[in-house]
Design a protein around this motif. Structure first.
Motif, PDB file in Angstrom:
ATOM      1  N   TRP A 163      33.598  59.805  77.425  1.00 44.97           N
ATOM      2  CA  TRP A 163      32.028  60.419  76.777  1.00 44.97           C
ATOM      3  C   TRP A 163      32.267  62.106  76.783  1.00 44.97           C
ATOM      4  CZ3 TRP A 163      31.993  56.484  80.673  1.00 44.97           C
ATOM      5  CH2 TRP A 163      31.842  55.519  80.451  1.00 44.97           C
ATOM      6  N   SER A 164      33.849  61.957  76.342  1.00 48.64           N
ATOM      7  CA  SER A 164      34.214  63.721  76.586  1.00 48.64           C
ATOM      8  C   SER A 164      33.340  64.466  75.072  1.00 48.64           C
ATOM      9  CB  SER A 164      35.349  63.662  76.985  1.00 48.64           C
ATOM     10  OG  SER A 164      36.274  63.576  75.853  1.00 48.64           O
ATOM     11  N   ALA A 183      25.966  55.302  81.155  1.00 42.85           N
ATOM     12  CA  ALA A 183      27.052  54.384  80.358  1.00 42.85           C
ATOM     13  C   ALA A 183      28.400  54.155  81.862  1.00 42.85           C
ATOM     14  CB  ALA A 183      26.862  54.814  79.546  1.00 42.85           C
ATOM     15  N   ARG A 184      28.732  55.690  81.773  1.00 46.30           N
ATOM     16  CA  ARG A 184      29.573  54.978  82.488  1.00 46.30           C
ATOM     17  C   ARG A 184      29.150  54.433  84.337  1.00 46.30           C
ATOM     18  NH1 ARG A 184      32.146  57.141  87.463  1.00 46.30           N
ATOM     19  NH2 ARG A 184      34.274  56.651  87.010  1.00 46.30           N
ATOM     20  N   ILE A 227      37.160  40.237  81.870  1.00 51.26           N
ATOM     21  CA  ILE A 227      35.651  40.513  81.985  1.00 51.26           C
ATOM     22  C   ILE A 227      35.335  42.524  81.722  1.00 51.26           C
ATOM     23  CG2 ILE A 227      32.986  40.371  82.968  1.00 51.26           C
ATOM     24  CD1 ILE A 227      34.062  38.418  84.253  1.00 51.26           C
ATOM     25  N   GLU A 228      34.263  42.587  80.622  1.00 55.71           N
ATOM     26  CA  GLU A 228      33.482  43.827  80.223  1.00 55.71           C
ATOM     27  C   GLU A 228      32.247  43.727  79.961  1.00 55.71           C
ATOM     28  OE1 GLU A 228      34.290  47.635  76.988  1.00 55.71           O
ATOM     29  OE2 GLU A 228      33.977  45.186  76.524  1.00 55.71           O
ATOM     30  N   LYS A 229      31.759  44.931  81.325  1.00 57.22           N
ATOM     31  CA  LYS A 229      29.727  44.295  81.008  1.00 57.22           C
ATOM     32  C   LYS A 229      29.813  46.006  80.944  1.00 57.22           C
ATOM     33  CE  LYS A 229      26.759  43.737  83.996  1.00 57.22           C
ATOM     34  NZ  LYS A 229      26.541  44.556  85.706  1.00 57.22           N
ATOM     35  N   SER A 230      29.062  45.746  79.781  1.00 57.02           N
ATOM     36  CA  SER A 230      28.763  47.258  79.608  1.00 57.02           C
ATOM     37  C   SER A 230      26.809  47.015  79.081  1.00 57.02           C
ATOM     38  CB  SER A 230      29.106  48.098  78.742  1.00 57.02           C
ATOM     39  OG  SER A 230      28.716  47.403  77.358  1.00 57.02           O
ATOM     40  N   GLY A 231      26.408  48.453  78.431  1.00 46.13           N
ATOM     41  CA  GLY A 231      24.480  48.399  79.098  1.00 46.13           C
ATOM     42  C   GLY A 231      23.912  49.632  79.891  1.00 46.13           C
ATOM     43  N   ILE A 232      23.068  50.275  79.075  1.00 44.44           N
ATOM     44  CA  ILE A 232      22.040  50.773  79.423  1.00 44.44           C
ATOM     45  C   ILE A 232      20.611  51.017  79.603  1.00 44.44           C
ATOM     46  CG2 ILE A 232      20.964  53.233  79.782  1.00 44.44           C
ATOM     47  CD1 ILE A 232      23.113  54.289  78.829  1.00 44.44           C
ATOM     48  N   LEU A 233      20.186  50.403  79.296  1.00 44.61           N
ATOM     49  CA  LEU A 233      19.228  49.303  78.803  1.00 44.61           C
ATOM     50  C   LEU A 233      19.453  47.667  79.125  1.00 44.61           C
ATOM     51  CD1 LEU A 233      16.521  51.925  76.416  1.00 44.61           C
ATOM     52  CD2 LEU A 233      16.842  52.074  78.840  1.00 44.61           C
TER      53      LEU A 233
END
Length: 141
Positions: free
Chosen positions: A30-31, A58-59, A72-78
């Protein structure tokens, strides 16, 4: 059928599945956003501080998990989304790191399921070579 065992910060493991790696991506993912937010902060302190919450969330909500059976890749804010592959379905595994990533001590792992198959990337991963080797060892078993 028995239920899975909760583990790995929101990723449910299957019965008999062993957790091998559970990492978050590096801040450097996220730089660009952080650099823009830094500039905004100089203009309006309150808005800039509020906007720094976005990359932090996010991180915090991103996870790269490797088990004895899956990646497994998991992501998401809301909302939350996951991408996962069975280790036995991975046909191609690539690792790499730019010079700046090497300085920061992390790199990338990219998986695909073969010709025209899906692609998943673990970006900004500490110990990316070790994690890739774990996946290779699991494929041999």
């Amino acid at each position: 059928m028995s239920s899975g065992v909760p583990d790995a910060e929101g990723v449910t493991l299957l019965d008999g599945e062993e957790l091998l790696h559970n990492v978050r991506p590096s801040w450097s993912n996220w730089s660009g956003l952080i650099a823009i937010l830094t500039i905004v902060t100089f203009g309006t302190l309150g808005l800039g501080i509020v906007l720094f919450v976005i990359p932090w969330l996010a991180r915090r909500n991103a996870r790269y998990v490797v088990t004895s059976e899956r990646v497994i890749e998991k992501s998401g804010i809301l909302s939350t989304s996951t991408n996962e592959y069975r280790i036995e379905d991975i046909r191609q595994l690539q690792t790499g790191a730019s010079w700046s990533e090497k300085l920061l001590g992390h790199g990338n792992i990219q998986f695909s399921t073969g010709a025209g198959g899906s692609l998943i990337t673990f970006a900004g991963v500490p110990n990316y070579d070790g994690i890739a080797n774990t996946i290779r060892e699991q494929q041999r078993e």
